[in-house]
Write a protein that holds these residues in place. Structure first.
Motif, PDB file in Angstrom:
ATOM      1  N   UNK A   1      16.069  -3.910  -5.143  1.00  0.00           N
ATOM      2  CA  UNK A   1      15.244  -3.285  -3.738  1.00  0.00           C
ATOM      3  C   UNK A   1      13.743  -3.793  -3.698  1.00  0.00           C
ATOM      4  N   UNK A   2      13.133  -4.655  -2.853  1.00  0.00           N
ATOM      5  CA  UNK A   2      11.783  -5.023  -2.813  1.00  0.00           C
ATOM      6  C   UNK A   2      11.005  -3.748  -2.467  1.00  0.00           C
ATOM      7  N   UNK A   3       9.781  -3.701  -3.370  1.00  0.00           N
ATOM      8  CA  UNK A   3       9.135  -2.363  -3.206  1.00  0.00           C
ATOM      9  C   UNK A   3       7.624  -2.953  -2.929  1.00  0.00           C
ATOM     10  N   UNK A   4       7.212  -3.680  -1.683  1.00  0.00           N
ATOM     11  CA  UNK A   4       5.877  -4.030  -1.572  1.00  0.00           C
ATOM     12  C   UNK A   4       5.349  -3.239  -0.641  1.00  0.00           C
ATOM     13  N   UNK A   5       4.045  -3.007  -0.533  1.00  0.00           N
ATOM     14  CA  UNK A   5       3.271  -1.966   0.444  1.00  0.00           C
ATOM     15  C   UNK A   5       2.246  -2.743   0.599  1.00  0.00           C
ATOM     16  N   UNK A   6       2.136  -3.136   1.972  1.00  0.00           N
ATOM     17  CA  UNK A   6       0.941  -4.004   2.447  1.00  0.00           C
ATOM     18  C   UNK A   6       0.280  -3.107   3.549  1.00  0.00           C
ATOM     19  N   UNK A   7      -1.027  -2.729   3.555  1.00  0.00           N
ATOM     20  CA  UNK A   7      -1.957  -1.851   4.276  1.00  0.00           C
ATOM     21  C   UNK A   7      -2.781  -2.735   5.133  1.00  0.00           C
ATOM     22  N   UNK A   8      -2.860  -2.231   6.391  1.00  0.00           N
ATOM     23  CA  UNK A   8      -4.086  -2.595   6.947  1.00  0.00           C
ATOM     24  C   UNK A   8      -5.251  -1.854   6.778  1.00  0.00           C
TER      25      UNK A   8
ATOM     26  N   UNK B   1       9.386   6.796  -6.135  1.00  0.00           N
ATOM     27  CA  UNK B   1       8.170   5.647  -5.434  1.00  0.00           C
ATOM     28  C   UNK B   1       8.984   4.689  -4.378  1.00  0.00           C
ATOM     29  N   UNK B   2      10.186   4.175  -4.772  1.00  0.00           N
ATOM     30  CA  UNK B   2      10.865   3.479  -4.030  1.00  0.00           C
ATOM     31  C   UNK B   2      11.196   3.870  -2.635  1.00  0.00           C
ATOM     32  N   UNK B   3      11.685   5.214  -2.793  1.00  0.00           N
ATOM     33  CA  UNK B   3      11.834   5.963  -1.432  1.00  0.00           C
ATOM     34  C   UNK B   3      10.618   5.979  -0.736  1.00  0.00           C
ATOM     35  N   UNK B   4       9.308   6.352  -1.100  1.00  0.00           N
ATOM     36  CA  UNK B   4       8.302   6.461  -0.414  1.00  0.00           C
ATOM     37  C   UNK B   4       7.868   5.061   0.102  1.00  0.00           C
ATOM     38  N   UNK B   5       8.174   4.074  -0.473  1.00  0.00           N
ATOM     39  CA  UNK B   5       7.820   2.707   0.120  1.00  0.00           C
ATOM     40  C   UNK B   5       8.800   2.332   1.212  1.00  0.00           C
ATOM     41  N   UNK B   6      10.158   2.644   1.149  1.00  0.00           N
ATOM     42  CA  UNK B   6      11.065   2.449   2.118  1.00  0.00           C
ATOM     43  C   UNK B   6      10.701   3.304   3.290  1.00  0.00           C
ATOM     44  N   UNK B   7      10.456   4.446   3.116  1.00  0.00           N
ATOM     45  CA  UNK B   7       9.979   5.427   4.315  1.00  0.00           C
ATOM     46  C   UNK B   7       8.878   4.707   4.887  1.00  0.00           C
ATOM     47  N   UNK B   8       7.789   4.497   4.218  1.00  0.00           N
ATOM     48  CA  UNK B   8       6.737   3.854   4.894  1.00  0.00           C
ATOM     49  C   UNK B   8       6.854   2.347   5.747  1.00  0.00           C
ATOM     50  N   UNK B   9       7.725   1.521   5.065  1.00  0.00           N
ATOM     51  CA  UNK B   9       8.060   0.614   5.913  1.00  0.00           C
ATOM     52  C   UNK B   9       8.944   0.920   7.084  1.00  0.00           C
ATOM     53  N   UNK B  10       9.973   1.955   6.953  1.00  0.00           N
ATOM     54  CA  UNK B  10      10.850   2.292   8.245  1.00  0.00           C
ATOM     55  C   UNK B  10      10.022   3.019   9.239  1.00  0.00           C
ATOM     56  N   UNK B  11       9.210   3.976   8.835  1.00  0.00           N
ATOM     57  CA  UNK B  11       8.668   4.938   9.771  1.00  0.00           C
ATOM     58  C   UNK B  11       7.186   4.952   9.816  1.00  0.00           C
ATOM     59  N   UNK B  12       6.770   4.375   8.906  1.00  0.00           N
ATOM     60  CA  UNK B  12       5.091   4.571   8.816  1.00  0.00           C
ATOM     61  C   UNK B  12       4.633   5.941   8.533  1.00  0.00           C
ATOM     62  N   UNK B  13       3.445   6.390   8.722  1.00  0.00           N
ATOM     63  CA  UNK B  13       3.137   7.881   8.144  1.00  0.00           C
ATOM     64  C   UNK B  13       4.284   9.039   8.449  1.00  0.00           C
ATOM     65  N   UNK B  14       4.736   8.689   9.847  1.00  0.00           N
ATOM     66  CA  UNK B  14       5.878   9.663  10.165  1.00  0.00           C
ATOM     67  C   UNK B  14       6.936   9.737   8.895  1.00  0.00           C
TER      68      UNK B  14
END
Length: 153
Positions: free
Chosen positions: A1-8, A57-70
């Protein structure tokens, strides 16, 4: 599972504010974890730093990619569950609305209707009724004054 987080820049600012100011600790930790991950820290390092599992941590990254802050703000259950079940609370409110009763009488009514003892103390019942808009008054014992007056020495 890829766990990258790119933020503006806006997302980074939002997560920084969330990590500092949110009232629930678990949301602050999630935001901090994503910020650390966005800086390039390995998943294992983020997990060790925040004292969580790598899968978290993987779950947080996945939730961020899917739904953002929500996606981060889902999951907080608000702490310990209520000691008094909703059905018993509804019975207590109904009994308190019908007539003037003491807390002990309301507790007895709950036990007779549900056929089981109350899972909490009477004081907990008082707090639940107060939260529902009722006021409970404690009976006071008055001291009877002696018929003969005492003189002070």
């Amino acid at each position: 599972m890829k766990c990258t987080v790119e933020l503006t820049d806006v997302e980074r600012h939002t997560l920084q504010q969330l990590s500092l100011n949110h009232r629930h600790r678990d949301f602050r930790i999630r935001a901090t974890g994503l910020l650390l991950r966005a800086r390039g820290l390995k998943v294992q390092d983020v997990a060790r730093e925040l004292e969580v599992s790598c899968q978290t941590v993987y779950n947080w990254a996945h939730a961020w990619r899917e739904f953002g802050v929500g996606g981060l703000l889902v999951g907080h259950k608000g702490g310990r569950p209520l000691a008094l079940p909703e059905a018993m609370l509804a019975t207590a409110i109904k009994a308190a609305s019908a007539e003037s009763m003491t807390l002990r009488q309301i507790a007895q009514r709950i036990e007779s209707v549900h056929g089981e003892p109350m899972p909490c103390r009477v004081e907990t019942l008082a707090v639940a009724l107060k939260r529902a808009g009722f006021s409970c008054k404690r009976a006071r014992y008055s001291l009877k004054k002696s018929a003969t007056s005492r003189t002070s020495p």
